[in-house]
Design an enzyme around this catalytic site. Structure first.
Site, short mmCIF file in Angstrom:
data_model
loop_
_atom_site.label_atom_id
_atom_site.label_comp_id
_atom_site.label_asym_id
_atom_site.label_seq_id
_atom_site.Cartn_x
_atom_site.Cartn_y
_atom_site.Cartn_z
N ASP A 107 -6.20 -0.24 -1.75
CA ASP A 107 -7.58 0.12 -1.87
C ASP A 107 -8.49 -0.97 -1.82
O ASP A 107 -8.33 -2.09 -2.47
CB ASP A 107 -7.78 1.02 -3.09
CG ASP A 107 -6.80 2.17 -3.02
OD1 ASP A 107 -6.36 2.64 -1.98
OD2 ASP A 107 -6.37 2.86 -3.97
N1 URA Z 1 -1.65 2.74 -5.47
C1 URA Z 1 -2.97 2.88 -5.48
O1 URA Z 1 -3.55 3.86 -5.95
N2 URA Z 1 -3.68 2.10 -4.87
C2 URA Z 1 -3.44 1.01 -4.12
O2 URA Z 1 -4.36 0.37 -3.50
C3 URA Z 1 -2.12 0.59 -4.01
C4 URA Z 1 -1.35 1.65 -4.64
#
Ligand code: URA
Length: 237
Positions: A107
């Site tokens: 993310d």
């Molecule tokens: N889980 C999440 O919620 N975000 C990420 O970026 C990776 C794993």
């Protein structure tokens, strides 16, 4: 295995630019091999172990790129980001010419270990759900980490759009508001959604390892990247 290519193809394959541009650079005498200017772009060279100099800068020939980046917050893994700059902007420009892409996604606000490559087979193998590559995350939680929270994450939590509960492979408390969680799946926002489903909230998230390859062993500042050697690639499983 020997592998010969003409000099213009070699430069193009390394992300120097278009074939036409590479030919121009060579004809203009900008490329040297073993200290000698090579101005004939048709000349063939063995690519294994090849080092050439372009504008006095040394380039080591690499058939493929295997990179690790310590991703900072506020960068998107998408090639066409919408709200933040792309992680690719943290890499040298020639890597974009080589169509380097992130292996899976983090993310925009997740930090830590991100692999990138221009080797389609490697990207596919690493991101395949079937391989169940364990990924280690460190989550900072809004509410304190309790034994019950750990038990819930290990036992499995039900997410809205999943047919069955999802469980962490491993999960341990690291501090009052910090836990380490290991997942072998990569569902959308999985850590954040699992924490929310267990009644807490993920305030910050960092990926600290992919299988046996740890971010710590790479010693990268946030925003820094490095090439991965064959031993390090081996740690990915
Ligand atoms: N889980 C999440 O919620 N975000 C990420 O970026 C990776 C794993």
């Amino acid at each position: 295995m020997s592998s010969k290519l003409s000099l213009d193809r070699i430069l193009q394959s390394q992300g120097v630019g278009t074939r036409k541009w590479c030919r121009e650079l060579i004809s203009d005498g900008e490329v040297q091999i073993d200290g000698v200017v090579v101005d004939d772009y048709r000349l063939m060279f063995e690519t294994n172990g090849l080092v050439f100099t372009l504008f006095d800068e040394e380039w080591v020939y690499r058939k493929h790129l295997y990179l690790a980046l310590n991703k900072p917050s506020n960068f998107e893994c998408s090639r066409k980001p919408s709200h933040h700059p792309a992680v690719l902007t943290l890499l040298p420009e020639e890597f974009s010419w080589r169509e380097v892409q992130p292996v899976g996604r983090l993310d925009h606000d997740t930090t830590g270990l991100l692999l990138l490559s221009d080797d389609g087979a490697f990207i596919h193998a690493q991101s395949s759900a079937k391989r169940h590559v364990p990924k280690v995350y460190v989550a900072t939680t809004q509410d304190p980490v309790t034994d019950e929270l750990i038990a819930q994450l290990l036992g499995g939590v039900q997410l809205h759009d999943e047919p069955a509960p999802l469980a962490a492979l491993e999960c341990r408390k690291q501090g009052e508001h910090q836990l380490e969680i290991v997942l072998d799946q990569g569902k959308y926002h999985q850590v954040k959604r699992m924490l929310a489903a267990a009644g807490n909230h993920c305030a910050a998230l960092r990926r600290s390892a992919i299988n046996q390859l740890t971010l710590e062993s790479l010693d990268l500042e946030e925003g820094e990247w490095c090439y991965l050697d064959s031993d390090q690639l081996g740690l990915l499983g």
